[in-house]
Design an enzyme around this catalytic site. Structure first.
Site, PDB file in Angstrom:
ATOM      1  N   ARG A 134     -20.473  13.728  13.375  1.00  0.00           N
ATOM      2  CA  ARG A 134     -21.205  12.794  12.169  1.00  0.00           C
ATOM      3  C   ARG A 134     -22.019  12.077  12.580  1.00  0.00           C
ATOM      4  O   ARG A 134     -22.962  12.240  12.146  1.00  0.00           O
ATOM      5  CB  ARG A 134     -20.172  12.797  11.293  1.00  0.00           C
ATOM      6  CG  ARG A 134     -19.003  13.853  10.735  1.00  0.00           C
ATOM      7  CD  ARG A 134     -17.344  13.283  10.540  1.00  0.00           C
ATOM      8  NE  ARG A 134     -16.636  14.026   9.415  1.00  0.00           N
ATOM      9  CZ  ARG A 134     -14.896  13.621   9.609  1.00  0.00           C
ATOM     10  NH1 ARG A 134     -15.104  12.489   9.446  1.00  0.00           N
ATOM     11  NH2 ARG A 134     -14.895  14.329   8.565  1.00  0.00           N
ATOM     12  N   GLU A 138      -5.029   3.831   8.143  1.00  0.00           N
ATOM     13  CA  GLU A 138      -7.060   3.253   8.988  1.00  0.00           C
ATOM     14  C   GLU A 138      -6.080   1.316   8.913  1.00  0.00           C
ATOM     15  O   GLU A 138      -7.771   1.720   9.319  1.00  0.00           O
ATOM     16  CB  GLU A 138      -7.259   3.933   6.603  1.00  0.00           C
ATOM     17  CG  GLU A 138      -8.756   3.254   7.466  1.00  0.00           C
ATOM     18  CD  GLU A 138      -9.615   3.935   6.896  1.00  0.00           C
ATOM     19  OE1 GLU A 138      -9.111   4.695   5.790  1.00  0.00           O
ATOM     20  OE2 GLU A 138     -10.598   3.854   6.352  1.00  0.00           O
ATOM     21  N   GLY A 195       0.582  -1.199   0.116  1.00  0.00           N
ATOM     22  CA  GLY A 195       0.445   0.255  -0.157  1.00  0.00           C
ATOM     23  C   GLY A 195       0.715   0.827   0.092  1.00  0.00           C
ATOM     24  O   GLY A 195       2.042   1.085   0.702  1.00  0.00           O
ATOM     25  N   LEU A 248      -0.966   7.093   1.822  1.00  0.00           N
ATOM     26  CA  LEU A 248      -0.324   8.622   3.013  1.00  0.00           C
ATOM     27  C   LEU A 248       1.130   7.702   4.100  1.00  0.00           C
ATOM     28  O   LEU A 248       1.889   7.569   4.103  1.00  0.00           O
ATOM     29  CB  LEU A 248      -0.545   9.126   3.297  1.00  0.00           C
ATOM     30  CG  LEU A 248      -1.686  10.249   2.754  1.00  0.00           C
ATOM     31  CD1 LEU A 248      -2.812  10.917   4.176  1.00  0.00           C
ATOM     32  CD2 LEU A 248      -0.248  11.302   2.692  1.00  0.00           C
ATOM     33  N   HIS A 295     -17.662   5.830   5.483  1.00  0.00           N
ATOM     34  CA  HIS A 295     -16.929   6.624   5.059  1.00  0.00           C
ATOM     35  C   HIS A 295     -15.447   6.383   5.678  1.00  0.00           C
ATOM     36  O   HIS A 295     -14.322   6.978   4.692  1.00  0.00           O
ATOM     37  CB  HIS A 295     -17.003   8.371   5.321  1.00  0.00           C
ATOM     38  CG  HIS A 295     -15.975   9.569   5.254  1.00  0.00           C
ATOM     39  ND1 HIS A 295     -15.478   9.659   4.273  1.00  0.00           N
ATOM     40  CD2 HIS A 295     -15.728  10.409   5.975  1.00  0.00           C
ATOM     41  CE1 HIS A 295     -14.805  10.029   4.544  1.00  0.00           C
ATOM     42  NE2 HIS A 295     -14.197  10.878   5.766  1.00  0.00           N
TER      43      HIS A 295
END
Lengths: 221, 250, 638
Positions: free
Chosen positions: C330, C425, C40, C43, C401
């Site tokens: 959220r 993540e 991957g 970032l 999300h």
């Protein structure tokens, strides 16, 4: 390295292009003298000067070099660019994103080149090597004026010249401002002025070069 | 709406490609162009045929993966829009749409509409960076940057590396891409130390990859989905000229 | 197996400093002998690969994209948090730490979060030095804005493209190392398994997506930086390629999976408008600063929004949460939207949308100001929907999300498999049960630039004597054969339906029954349904083409096959967590006025799952969360 890289070649095209642009001003000024109604005396005097002045003589070779480099470089660049897309698009929509002149500098250049060959044969070589046939005018200068007048009495020649000048016009329409950009000169404040001057120059030079054959053809009808 | 699609099909990079024609009915006007392709592919699979391979990922216009030449235009007819953000409402019922891959020697077709844009990565690897190792940085506010310069740098940095500039250029030139990176870093004080070596190395790599050279047609700018300006190309020309003149004899 | 989070001793403020000063080091000469495989290149992955290469390790980086610059980090809009206190508004490491812990509804590890806040400032320094064009003020210094309902301005941003600019910074750092020969880059290569030998990660199996070749790569450590798994819902704001495969394979090979059911639903996304829809687009949260959210008071009101008078509109966020109004966090905004739509008051053709209205803002501020603030967003909205939000209200609906859950990692970011790391993540750490806005970029880069390069030394220092790992080991044979036979099996099904056909069904079940609101009933139903769809998939999927070529259908099939298994685990986790916290809302556990009700006495732990074999219930292990500094409280936004 600097002149063989893709960018180096652009600099060469731009520099020779700008040089040729400056040459056109001199050339056109001389040509316009043929319109002075003095039987060609001024025009022939100018021709004589151009032919004999030492600086001009040297510049003549520089000018040849300029043409040759500009032409050869354009051939090389065109070949490289052709090779960069071996398989072509089925649909071309270039007109949606660019001007016709900018996409066809090669074709326009070729028209100018063909014209150049004919033009040199008709006038330049005539002047250089065919002095005897041309004869002298009242001031004792070679009478190139006569040649001009006679040439533009013929429709095919006149038409060819005019078509070629349109080719030159479109070539300049893109080439003038483009040369500045290739040299890295682009600025929000000054570029609009360059573009404006480029268009003005193109219109004046093209119109100037067209007026002469057109005038002589029409008055001799 | 009902559409006729003429899509470039090519088995792999060495195979010869050809156009296949597909009829697609009842396309929703609100679907995106890629969603229309999803529908086509689902139909092809259901018919036992091979779906069309195409590159795509974020589908929100920022990753730069999608890449289709639609009716002769990179990313289709809309300005400042990637293929994934192009919607079918911009087409008419009964339209015939011709879809081709980016075509350039430097972007060989891998399959159907998928091309290899590795050349862009290699250009960046040649110099499109600031050499600063992790941990070396001073406090961020020790380097003030004039706001106007920062904005200009940003305009250039907005490039998504999709390759539309190459696809749109009649010479397959990559100068808009290269100039965007050169400009981004040349405009910032952080990029100053390597300013000259960067532009020389990136241009050398660009030439090596087989891209054509710029003839200032501006097609790249017109088709760039992020509106990257050709003033960056002028800056590239300037930077390269200065760098070449300043370069020491090796 | 007991979970050891390896949190260093000492006070919260000292832990990281002390760790860095005492962690085992690898000498430069030895680093050259150690191979690190990074999977991957978003970032986290790009920053880790670049930083490790700068340190001298031999790095191989893998991405399934055609370039490292395409990773979905690129789509983050809002910004990145850092406790710089450039605003002089009282921000500090502690405050950022505290906000993150509280925002995560007290389900994250204190030590990790504190460290995250500690290095946040370094990230900004590093990125600025790389040339990331952050927004600046006229004096030339960096600008900040407030984001995600916190009381300080600590968010650094680069127009609406912060993720893109940060990723390009990391990508450039990575490409620099590629150019220097320190990183071997493998684009269009997808990891399909981890190879474990004697309990340690020694390599990976990847598929070259162009030729279909199955390759082996041996390394002394494997770093997974493969992002989130929101695409288990089929429709999400994630990119089409986002998937769980890499971490799922790691999970099946022994890495525990932490808090799989913690999913963030973002309230301001474009609603679904048709069956062909492939993704949901996120509209920046900042829109809620000036837009008012409403639905008609009456059920099934089909009038155009302009025709509904103010008295017949229900500005439900302002009504229910008078002090925060349209700016509630959220999870709360999302759930409220679902509630009104469930009542039959949703708008649009599907009834699954609410209005976000700028008419008042335009009246109050003038169209110019609104345009300056949101012009690009309005343009994007119009591009996608064909509606002009200056004239008619936007329609929005929540969408999946971000996934807070992921591979369980200790303080070193190591999974439960030695030598196997998870960053960004794809790990579970730092965000608890809900992530704050502008914190995902911070975590990805913190892990990649400043944490993993240190912590991995602890393991690699022990690998110096191990010698070179050998891709000829029998474990590689086994893993490669398993991958090959799975691919063969997929091709042999020769069914009737596309992969998307099944993925869509899975997504619908996950969204309806394991989405914004979950209950025992819905989850039981989901468990049954997922199994049915999974079986149908394995009996009736049709993979076109061949294995040894570029084959997007095969790629999708391999990913979706893993989503089914993950979906089952998410349901199991959501079922067991008998409380509501952050993004996880159980209908059985709410306050009388419908707010999330945590049960700290029973559930203040990380649920880490251990894979027990095909079709076996996974074993749950608990890592108790000890709050030594922060005192958990119930969130209130009334």
């Amino acid at each position: 390295m600097m002149f063989t890289s893709s960018l180096g070649r652009k600099y060469v095209m731009a520099l020779t292009g700008l040089f040729l642009i400056s040459f056109l001003v001199v050339h056109l000024s001389g040509n316009l003298l043929s319109l002075i109604p003095d039987g060609g005396l001024t025009f022939n005097a100018f021709t004589h000067f151009m032919e004999t002045n030492l600086v001009i003589k040297v510049m003549e070779y520089v000018l040849f070099a300029g043409f040759i480099i500009h032409i050869l470089q354009s051939v090389v660049v065109t070949l490289i660019n052709q090779r960069a897309r071996p398989s072509k698009y089925a649909v071309n929509a270039g007109s949606a994103s660019s001007t016709w002149a900018s996409r066809n500098m090669g074709i326009l250049g070729t028209i100018i080149f063909i014209f150049l060959v004919i033009h040199l044969r008709d006038f330049f070589f005539e002047l250089k090597f065919g002095d005897d046939e041309l004869g002298l005018d009242a001031s004792g200068n070679v009478n190139l004026y006569k040649e001009v007048v006679e040439t533009f009495a013929m429709l095919p020649y006149t038409a060819l010249y005019i078509v070629a000048m349109f080719g030159l016009g479109f070539h300049l329409w893109h080439g003038f401002a483009s040369s500045f950009r290739s040299l890295g000169l682009m600025h929000s404040k000054y570029t609009p002025a360059i573009v404006f001057i480029g268009k003005l120059y193109t219109i004046i030079v093209t119109a100037g070069f067209i007026i002469i054959p057109l005038y002589w053809y029409l008055v001799q009808l | 709406m009902n559409l006729t699609l003429k899509v470039w099909r090519q088995k792999n990079s060495s195979a010869k490609g050809t156009f296949e024609t597909y009829q697609l009915d009842n396309v929703d006007v609100h679907a995106s162009f890629l969603e229309m392709f999803d529908v086509l592919n689902e139909k092809l699979i259901n018919e036992g045929k091979e779906p069309v391979a195409f590159d795509h990922d974020c589908r929100e216009g920022i990753c730069g993966t999608c890449s289709m030449v639609i009716n002769g235009r990179a990313h289709g007819p809309l300005q400042n829009t990637t293929t994934c953000q192009l919607h079918m409402r911009h087409f008419k019922d009964g339209d015939t749409i011709v879809v081709e891959p980016w075509r350039s020697k430097a972007f060989p077709v891998l399959k159907d509409l998928v091309v290899d844009r590795g050349a862009f990565d290699r250009i960046i690897a040649a110099g499109g960076f600031v050499s600063v190792n992790t941990g070396q940085a001073p406090d961020a506010n020790t380097i003030p940057v004039k706001k106007e310069k920062a904005e200009l740098a940003f305009d250039a940095a907005a490039c998504i590396g999709c390759g539309a500039c190459v696809a749109a250029c009649k010479n397959s030139s990559a100068m808009l891409f290269v100039s965007a990176k050169v400009s981004h870093l040349a405009l910032l004080p952080q990029g100053n130390a390597e300013r000259y070596s960067r532009v020389l190395n990136m241009v050398a790599q660009m030439d090596k990859e087989g891209f054509g050279s710029c003839t200032n047609t501006n097609a790249c700018e017109a088709e760039c989905p992020k509106g990257i300006s050709v003033t960056n190309i002028a800056r590239l020309n300037r930077e390269y000229l200065a760098a070449s003149l300043a370069a020491q004899k090796k | 197996m007991a979970l050891d989070s390896k949190i260093p001793a000492g006070s919260l403020e000292e832990k990281w400093t002390r760790f860095r000063s005492t962690v085992k080091l690898v000498s430069p000469a030895n680093k050259r002998k150690l191979d690190v495989l990074v999977i991957g290149t978003g970032l986290a992955g790009a920053s880790a690969a670049a930083s490790l290469a700068e340190l001298g390790y031999r790095v191989s980086a893998f991405t399934f994209h055609d370039s490292p610059r395409r990773a979905h980090s690129i789509a983050a809009q809002g910004g990145i948090n850092a406790a710089k206190n450039y605003r002089n508004d009282g921000d500090s490491t502690y405050r950022l730490f505290y906000d993150t812990i509280k925002g995560g509804d007290y389900r994250a590890r204190e030590a990790n979060v504190y460290r995250l806040a500690e290095v946040s400032g370094n990230i900004i320094d590093q990125c600025v030095a790389q040339g990331v064009p952050f927004a600046r003020e006229y004096g030339g210094l960096l600008d900040n804005r407030s984001f995600g309902g916190v009381q300080v301005e600590r968010t650094f941003y680069a127009r609406g493209q912060t993720g893109q600019q940060l990723l390009i910074g990391a990508y450039q750092a990575l490409e620099r190392q590629v150019g220097l020969g320190n990183v071997q880059m493998y684009t269009r290569h997808e990891m399909l398994d981890v190879v474990i030998r004697n309990g340690r990660a020694v390599g990976i199996i990847v598929r070259d997506l162009i030729t279909g070749e199955i390759q082996r790569h041996a390394g002394h450590a494997v770093v997974l930086a493969t992002g989130g798994y929101g695409n288990v819902f089929f429709l999400s704001t994630n990119a089409m390629g986002c998937n769980v495969t890499a971490i799922w394979k790691a999970h099946k090979k022994g890495a525990f999976f932490g808090n799989p059911c913690f999913t963030q639903i973002h309230p301001t996304c474009l609603p679904q408008h048709g069956d062909y829809q492939s993704k949901l687009t996120l509209m920046s949260e900042s829109l809620r600063n000036d837009g008012r959210v409403w639905v008609p008071k009456a059920k099934g009101d089909k009038r155009r929004p302009e025709e509904i008078p103010d008295a017949e509109r229900d500005y439900y966020l302002e009504r229910k949460y008078p002090s925060f109004g349209n700016l509630v966090p959220r999870d709360i905004a999302s759930r409220a939207a679902k509630e009104v739509c469930d009542e039959g008051r949703g708008v649009g053709t599907t009834g699954l949308a609410v209005y976000l209205d700028f008419a008042d803002a335009i009246k109050r501020l003038g169209q110019k100001v609104v345009e300056a603030r949101y012009g690009n967003l309005f343009e994007m909205y119009e591009k996608i929907t064909g509606d002009n939000p200056y004239q008619t209200p936007m329609m929005i609906y929540p969408a999946v999300h971000y996934t807070m859950g992921g591979l369980w990692v200790d303080y070193n970011l190591s999974t439960t498999v030695p030598g196997l790391y998870a960053i960004g993540e794809c790990n579970f750490s730092d965000h608890g049960a809900n992530r704050l806005g502008a914190s995902a970029l911070m975590q990805g880069l913190a892990d990649g630039y400043f944490i993993l390069p240190y912590t991995i030394g602890e393991y690699l220092s022990g690998e110096i004597l191990a010698g070179k790992n050998d891709a000829k080991w029998s474990e590689f044979d086994e893993a490669e054969n398993a991958v090959k036979s799975k691919i063969e099996r997929l091709f042999s099904i020769k069914g009737k339906h596309s992969v998307d056909h099944f993925h869509r069904q899975l997504g619908k079940v996950m969204w309806d029954d394991c989405g914004m609101a979950r209950s025992k009933d819905s989850l039981s139903r989901a468990a049954v349904e997922i199994r049915k769809i999974r079986d149908a998939f394995w009996n009736d999927v049709r993979i076109t083409g061949a294995p040894n070529e570029l084959n997007p259908e095969l790629e999708k099939a391999l990913r979706v096959a893993d989503f089914f298994e993950l979906g089952e685990l998410m349901v199991q986790d959501a079922m067991h967590r008998e409380e509501s916290c952050g993004g996880h809302f159980r209908l059985e556990h709410q306050t009388p006025d419908g707010e999330a009700l945590r049960h700290d006495d029973q559930f203040m732990y990380v649920a880490a799952y251990e894979y027990k074999g095909d079709n076996q219930q996974e074993a749950m292990h608990k890592e108790d969360l000890k709050y030594e500094v922060v005192k958990p409280s119930q969130r209130s936004y009334k």
